[in-house]
Design an enzyme around this catalytic site. Structure first.
Site, PDB file in Angstrom:
ATOM      1  N   ASN A 153       0.810  -1.227   0.000  1.00 10.44           N
ATOM      2  CA  ASN A 153       0.000   0.000   0.000  1.00 10.44           C
ATOM      3  C   ASN A 153       0.840   1.272   0.000  1.00 10.44           C
ATOM      4  O   ASN A 153       0.480   2.267  -0.628  1.00 10.44           O
ATOM      5  CB  ASN A 153      -0.987  -0.008   1.167  1.00 10.44           C
ATOM      6  N   GLU A 251       3.270  -4.894  12.496  1.00 10.33           N
ATOM      7  CA  GLU A 251       2.310  -3.800  12.311  1.00 10.33           C
ATOM      8  C   GLU A 251       1.241  -4.346  11.387  1.00 10.33           C
ATOM      9  O   GLU A 251       1.494  -4.585  10.212  1.00 10.33           O
ATOM     10  CB  GLU A 251       3.028  -2.577  11.732  1.00 10.33           C
TER      11      GLU A 251
END
Ligand code: TXE
Length: 484
Positions: A153, A251
């Site tokens: 992303n 994460e």
């Protein structure tokens, strides 16, 4: 610096194909066509990379911090000098608007190198004095060979967010970018060669997660893994790494709440909310797809959000007028579309968007979707619980502060949250009770690289950013010296 049709691995200071000679297709999401190929690496390539990193470790880890500083700054300079090449490659791979690659992704990638190159010059360690008896001091030593695995992303932005602190603290790295967006990592290899980074200090292995990525996680000589990606992948990595006690920073996903109180500054909130809803097509782990609005403001907000969402321009990511480009892949587009169908089954009303964009010519098969606003969904439904990671938001009213907090905290995730209010006491009260690693008040995505970054609950373990990253990539060793 140029992109190439055949991307290569970067191992031991040189560019090379995968040992197997196999390649994977790399798609341009705006056209749906293959435009380049990346090495389909496996454990043999990872083995070569780990060996090279191991050989480079002694010299790199004992080099003066100033030597590492100079090399990392040089890499940042080269990225900056080739900003447009990097940005165009990022847009071609990911489908995001060129304006975003130019203003966010690539500037941040070079800033990551500068930030950690400088930070390591300031990095100190502690001492604990036992008066008249002994002095303890803490050595902070690099871990050795570490793995950095990043998603699609924010490709170069997140890859360098891991690599830069790992290198700055004296580790050698085996990195793997996402197989969906490999091109800017390939350009980074070229930048490292141009900068004169010693062979083996950074190695970049391209390929599939379950093959190349898993081989990095499994390798016994890899001491730590810094990973950003989906929660299910994070679980798989933890299953592999935890039994052999590798250090882990994960994460993971988010389903972040955006809480809007009726006393907010409406105009600023609308600008911020449109960004937090649809930036990068909602494909940012920090986006806020669950929007809760205090009831007196709800209808005004809903109508304004729908109006502004319909006004967003979706299209050719290289055009200067596109607010949103294409989603990253066909598979991801289908995933997002499946959630839109599910939302209707679950009783939601799609107020706008959600349909695939009909494009002509070269973009006819691109993965373009109109951003969608949904209302009428309960907290417990899958649409409101699972990470969609697309241009889709779900809005709902609330009546009390306590209700807003309960809604916000009502998922398995806890990455970030946003609160819009002019009441400073309420802002502090709410921030304190939100289950999230990051809370923004009257803003979104304001980032200071010194701050801790990461999530709670199923959004991950560990923190990145500033001294947290420097601590993660070093092992503290206490030395106790008795005297007197
Ligand atoms: O991510 P993956 P995917 C979320 C989002 C998305 C979903 C899946 O909801 O729809 O995750 O996306 C590598 N061992 N996020 O499938 O698979 C992989 O090659 C080692 C949230 O693209 O998690 C890539 O480099 N590595 C998110 C990286 O992990 C493995 C950002 C991420 O891929 C591996 C992206 C394995 N077994 C997706 N399997 C965020 N929170 O920022 C895969 N990989």
């Amino acid at each position: 610096m140029t992109t190439d049709k055949y991307i290569k691995n970067y191992i031991d200071g040189a560019l090379a194909p995968a040992v197997s000679g196999q390649y994977l297709d790399n798609y341009n999401p705006a056209t749906g066509k293959v435009y380049s190929h990346l090495p389909d690496s496996d454990e043999n390539d990872v083995q070569r990379a780990v060996e090279a990193a191991g050989r480079a470790f002694r010299e790199w880890s004992t080099a003066e911090p100033r030597t590492r500083f100079r090399l990392l700054m040089r890499i940042a300079d080269i990225i900056e000098q080739n900003m447009e090449t990097f940005a165009r490659a990022e847009t071609m791979d990911s489908g995001k608007p060129l304006s975003m690659s130019m203003s966010v992704d690539i500037p941040r990638a070079q800033a990551n190198f500068r930030f950690f190159a400088t930070a390591v010059l300031q990095f100190g360690s502690e001492s604990h004095h036992m008066p008249g008896e002994a002095i303890n001091f803490t050595l902070r030593q690099p871990l050795g060979v570490v793995g950095c695995i990043s998603p699609w992303n924010l490709p170069l932005y997140l890859f360098t967010w891991k690599i830069a602190p790992a290198l700055a603290t004296g580790n050698c790295v085996v990195g793997k970018p996402s197989e969906l967006t490999p091109m800017t990592a390939y350009l980074l290899s070229k930048a490292c060669i141009e900068a004169g980074l010693p062979p083996g200090v950074l190695n970049i292995v391209h390929g599939l997660g379950p093959k190349a990525g898993q081989a990095i996680v499994e390798h016994p000589k890899v001491k730590a893994i810094s990973f950003t990606g989906g929660t299910a992948t994070g679980q798989q990595i933890a299953r592999t790494a935890a039994p052999v006690f590798k250090k882990l920073s994960l994460e993971l996903g988010g389903k972040n709440p955006n809480i809007i109180f009726a006393d907010c500054n409406f105009d600023e909130m609308m600008v911020g909310t449109l960004r937090s809803s649809f930036s990068n097509n909602g494909q940012i782990c920090l986006c806020g797809p669950r929007i809760y609005v205090e009831r007196p403001l709800y209808e005004k907000f809903r109508d304004e959000l729908v109006k502004r969402t319909q006004f967003l321009k979706v299209g050719d990511p290289f055009s200067t007028v596109a607010d949103l480009g294409a989603l990253v892949s066909k598979q991801h587009l289908e995933k997002v579309q499946s959630y839109l169908s599910l939302a209707e089954v679950e009783g939601g009303t799609i107020l706008c968007g959600g349909n695939r964009l009909e494009m002509q010519g070269e973009f006819e098969n691109g993965y373009f979707l109109r951003p969608a606003v949904i209302e009428g969904l309960p907290l417990e439904c899958r649409t409101n619980q699972e990470e969609i990671f697309g241009p889709v938001v779900s809005i709902a009213p609330f009546d009390t502060e306590a209700e807003a907090i309960a809604l916000a905290n009502g998922t398995q995730y806890g990455l970030s949250a946003t609160v819009w209010t002019q009441d400073i006491s309420r802002a502090n009260r709410v921030a304190e009770q939100l289950q999230a690693g990051i809370v923004w008040v009257n803003c979104w995505m304001v980032r200071d690289l010194r701050t801790p970054f990461g999530g709670v609950k199923n959004s991950g373990v560990g923190r990145e950013g500033g001294s947290e990253a420097l601590r993660f990539f070093t092992e503290p060793k206490n030395v106790c010296v008795k005297y007197g």
